[in-house]
Design a protein around this motif. Structure first.
Motif, PDB file in Angstrom:
ATOM      1  N   ILE A  21       3.414  -2.310   6.829  1.00 47.53           N
ATOM      2  CA  ILE A  21       3.647  -1.433   5.674  1.00 47.53           C
ATOM      3  C   ILE A  21       3.065  -2.221   4.507  1.00 47.53           C
ATOM      4  CG2 ILE A  21       5.373  -0.245   4.270  1.00 47.53           C
ATOM      5  CD1 ILE A  21       7.295  -0.584   6.734  1.00 47.53           C
ATOM      6  N   ARG A  22       2.024  -1.686   3.894  1.00 41.84           N
ATOM      7  CA  ARG A  22       1.301  -2.427   2.852  1.00 41.84           C
ATOM      8  C   ARG A  22       1.490  -1.765   1.490  1.00 41.84           C
ATOM      9  NH1 ARG A  22      -3.013  -5.793   3.547  1.00 41.84           N
ATOM     10  NH2 ARG A  22      -3.005  -6.866   5.566  1.00 41.84           N
ATOM     11  N   LEU A  23       2.222  -2.430   0.606  1.00 46.88           N
ATOM     12  CA  LEU A  23       2.486  -1.888  -0.735  1.00 46.88           C
ATOM     13  C   LEU A  23       1.512  -2.511  -1.726  1.00 46.88           C
ATOM     14  CD1 LEU A  23       4.358  -0.235  -2.646  1.00 46.88           C
ATOM     15  CD2 LEU A  23       5.711  -2.310  -2.911  1.00 46.88           C
ATOM     16  N   GLN A  24       0.737  -1.638  -2.375  1.00 45.06           N
ATOM     17  CA  GLN A  24      -0.272  -2.108  -3.325  1.00 45.06           C
ATOM     18  C   GLN A  24       0.411  -2.485  -4.643  1.00 45.06           C
ATOM     19  OE1 GLN A  24      -3.269   0.743  -2.809  1.00 45.06           O
ATOM     20  NE2 GLN A  24      -4.644  -0.924  -2.201  1.00 45.06           N
ATOM     21  N   LYS A  38       1.569   4.434 -10.562  1.00 46.76           N
ATOM     22  CA  LYS A  38       2.415   4.664  -9.407  1.00 46.76           C
ATOM     23  C   LYS A  38       2.100   3.580  -8.380  1.00 46.76           C
ATOM     24  CE  LYS A  38       3.306   8.600  -6.422  1.00 46.76           C
ATOM     25  NZ  LYS A  38       2.452   8.851  -5.311  1.00 46.76           N
ATOM     26  N   LEU A  39       3.144   3.102  -7.679  1.00 48.41           N
ATOM     27  CA  LEU A  39       2.903   2.140  -6.607  1.00 48.41           C
ATOM     28  C   LEU A  39       2.541   2.920  -5.344  1.00 48.41           C
ATOM     29  CD1 LEU A  39       5.875  -0.317  -7.213  1.00 48.41           C
ATOM     30  CD2 LEU A  39       3.455  -0.732  -7.680  1.00 48.41           C
ATOM     31  N   CYS A  40       1.443   2.543  -4.694  1.00 46.68           N
ATOM     32  CA  CYS A  40       1.015   3.247  -3.488  1.00 46.68           C
ATOM     33  C   CYS A  40       1.158   2.327  -2.280  1.00 46.68           C
ATOM     34  CB  CYS A  40      -0.445   3.662  -3.607  1.00 46.68           C
ATOM     35  SG  CYS A  40      -0.728   4.767  -4.967  1.00 46.68           S
ATOM     36  N   TYR A  41       1.263   2.909  -1.135  1.00 46.29           N
ATOM     37  CA  TYR A  41       1.342   2.090   0.073  1.00 46.29           C
ATOM     38  C   TYR A  41       0.579   2.752   1.211  1.00 46.29           C
ATOM     39  CZ  TYR A  41       4.763   5.381   1.983  1.00 46.29           C
ATOM     40  OH  TYR A  41       5.372   6.504   2.452  1.00 46.29           O
ATOM     41  N   ARG A  42       0.267   1.952   2.230  1.00 52.00           N
ATOM     42  CA  ARG A  42      -0.391   2.515   3.415  1.00 52.00           C
ATOM     43  C   ARG A  42       0.188   1.876   4.661  1.00 52.00           C
ATOM     44  NH1 ARG A  42      -5.583  -0.664   4.472  1.00 52.00           N
ATOM     45  NH2 ARG A  42      -5.273  -2.587   3.312  1.00 52.00           N
ATOM     46  N   ILE A  43      -0.030   2.539   5.790  1.00 53.23           N
ATOM     47  CA  ILE A  43       0.517   2.057   7.056  1.00 53.23           C
ATOM     48  C   ILE A  43      -0.653   1.685   7.962  1.00 53.23           C
ATOM     49  CG2 ILE A  43       1.989   2.639   9.040  1.00 53.23           C
ATOM     50  CD1 ILE A  43       3.479   2.857   6.394  1.00 53.23           C
ATOM     51  N   VAL A  44      -0.685   0.425   8.386  1.00 51.12           N
ATOM     52  CA  VAL A  44      -1.787  -0.031   9.231  1.00 51.12           C
ATOM     53  C   VAL A  44      -1.238  -0.399  10.616  1.00 51.12           C
ATOM     54  CG1 VAL A  44      -3.602  -1.783   9.493  1.00 51.12           C
ATOM     55  CG2 VAL A  44      -3.050  -0.878   7.221  1.00 51.12           C
ATOM     56  N   ALA A  45      -1.830   0.207  11.661  1.00 49.31           N
ATOM     57  CA  ALA A  45      -1.395  -0.091  13.034  1.00 49.31           C
ATOM     58  C   ALA A  45      -2.040  -1.387  13.476  1.00 49.31           C
ATOM     59  CB  ALA A  45      -1.807   1.041  13.957  1.00 49.31           C
ATOM     60  N   LEU A  46      -1.256  -2.323  13.998  1.00 47.93           N
ATOM     61  CA  LEU A  46      -1.825  -3.620  14.387  1.00 47.93           C
ATOM     62  C   LEU A  46      -2.466  -3.576  15.771  1.00 47.93           C
ATOM     63  CD1 LEU A  46       0.726  -6.155  12.903  1.00 47.93           C
ATOM     64  CD2 LEU A  46      -1.567  -5.593  12.102  1.00 47.93           C
ATOM     65  N   ASP A  47      -1.892  -2.805  16.680  1.00 48.72           N
ATOM     66  CA  ASP A  47      -2.462  -2.760  18.037  1.00 48.72           C
ATOM     67  C   ASP A  47      -3.470  -1.635  18.207  1.00 48.72           C
ATOM     68  OD1 ASP A  47      -1.051  -4.919  18.688  1.00 48.72           O
ATOM     69  OD2 ASP A  47       0.293  -3.954  20.136  1.00 48.72           O
ATOM     70  N   ASN A  48      -3.598  -0.822  17.191  1.00 54.48           N
ATOM     71  CA  ASN A  48      -4.504   0.323  17.234  1.00 54.48           C
ATOM     72  C   ASN A  48      -4.410   1.112  18.545  1.00 54.48           C
ATOM     73  OD1 ASN A  48      -6.365   2.105  16.288  1.00 54.48           O
ATOM     74  ND2 ASN A  48      -8.139   0.891  16.906  1.00 54.48           N
TER      75      ASN A  48
END
Ligand SMILES: [Zn+2]
Ligand SMILES: [Zn+2]
Ligand SMILES: [Zn+2]
Ligand SMILES: [Zn+2]
Ligand SMILES: [Zn+2]
Length: 361
Positions: A145-148, A154-164
């Motif tokens: 969970i990556r919070l910019q 506004k604070l934005c975030y993104r979700i990155v899958a590690l195992d894809n």
């Protein structure tokens, strides 16, 4: 990426967040905005209306009344908007602006909740890593969970899958509720927004993780039951891998009903890779078709005759027969007058003799 054990990164992240909240509070919009000159306008149209009414100028009075009504509506709209802003502000006023100290505490609490928490200096993101997530027996692997931290409004975030382990039919979907690194927050939308607005970062990360741990088929980008399904390139249907095949030419995936065989070599073909024969209209792979020597249209081996498609072959034959008919008479007159030295063939002369003999003397 600086890990959280390194206290300097935590302080850096906390000061960036505290700065974000300070500037957001300071840059607040004005609360009450009245239409410019509304008071003078209302007084003027009121005065003009009364004068027109007193003198019996009905048309002018009607016009003044309309102007009054419109000025009143504009004022009502402004009052309502101001009312809403004041109510929001009343809620905000009770909150304290998240201080650096508070943010540090929030960040510390994260370390005990997540597998790993870190600050990515390059992207300026605060990163919390979840445990490997398994939903309905589908192993999706861990997520970041990556919070910019450098967001202005506004604070934005993104979700990155590690195992894809993204859905087989859609590489953009890494989780049933994550597409293109964006989480479909569903019912959690408001809670997440408020947690971020109030600087409750611990709550924010926990709320997001909770959504990642939950499967809601009603709002899924891809159903977990279809996770390992493949997508047919021709019709777009989702199919179980065992019921799909690949095109032998371009290797695209095909469902059973879109799968087509070449009528000559039996190769599996997608719609793009097969072509109809001009002669029989059956479908073939490009390898099995040859261009007709005359019209250059594709033709299958069965229909190709001496390098030509059926139509071109027929017209070739016809033109050939006509040619022979036209050429024959010009070759025939080997008349004795041109070749006088040659001894006439007895069979050529005989009819003449017979003809003469037939004439009565
Ligand atoms: Zn298909
Ligand atoms: Zn193909
Ligand atoms: Zn073929
Ligand atoms: Zn054919
Ligand atoms: Zn042809």
């Amino acid at each position: 990426m600086g890990s959280f054990q390194d206290g300097r990164w935590m302080l850096k992240a906390a000061s960036q967040l505290a700065e974000h909240y300070r500037s957001k509070w300071e840059s607040s919009q004005p609360l009450c905005i009245w239409p410019p000159g509304y008071q003078q306008a209302i007084e003027r149209w009121q005065r003009l209306y009364q004068r027109a009414r007193g003198r019996g100028w009905n048309g002018a009075a009607r016009h003044c009344l309309r102007q009054l009504l419109s000025a009143n509506v504009q004022l009502a709209v402004a009052v309502n908007a101001g009312q809403e802003r004041l109510l929001v502000e009343e809620r905000r006023q009770q909150q304290t602006i998240p201080s650096e100290r508070m943010v540090v505490d929030e960040l510390r609490s994260l370390a005990s909740e997540f597998e790993q928490v870190a600050y990515d200096r390059q992207s300026q993101e605060l990163v919390a890593v979840t445990e490997p997530i398994t939903l309905d027996e589908v192993d999706l692997g861990p997520f970041e969970i990556r919070l910019q931290l450098n967001g202005i409004d506004k604070l934005c975030y993104r979700i990155v899958a590690l195992d894809n382990r993204s859905a087989r039919g859609s590489s953009r979907v890494s989780h049933s509720h994550v597409q293109d690194e964006t989480l479909c927050e569903g019912d959690g939308h408001h809670a997440i927004a408020v947690a971020l607005e109030e600087g409750r970062l611990g709550d924010f990360f926990l709320l997001v993780r909770q959504i990642l741990r939950t499967y809601n088929s009603a709002s899924a980008y891809v159903y977990l039951s279809d996770w390992d399904n493949v997508t047919c390139t021709d019709c777009g249907d989702s199919v179980v891998p065992s019921e799909s095949s690949g095109c032998d030419r371009c290797e695209e995936t095909l469902c059973e009903s879109c799968c087509c065989l070449c009528d000559h070599c039996d190769a599996t073909l997608c719609n793009q890779c097969r072509e109809g024969c001009l002669g029989c209209d059956d479908r073939f792979c490009t390898n099995c078709l040859s261009a007709c020597a005359d019209c250059e249209e594709p033709c299958c081996p069965e229909c190709l005759f001496e390098g030509r498609c059926p139509d071109c072959h027929t017209s070739y034959e016809e033109s050939h027969e006509i040619d022979e008919d036209e050429v024959a008479p010009t070759e025939e007159p080997e008349s004795p007058s041109t070749d006088q030295n040659e001894t006439p063939c007895p069979t050529d002369i005989q009819p003449l003799c017979l003809g003469e003999a037939a004439v009565p003397a």
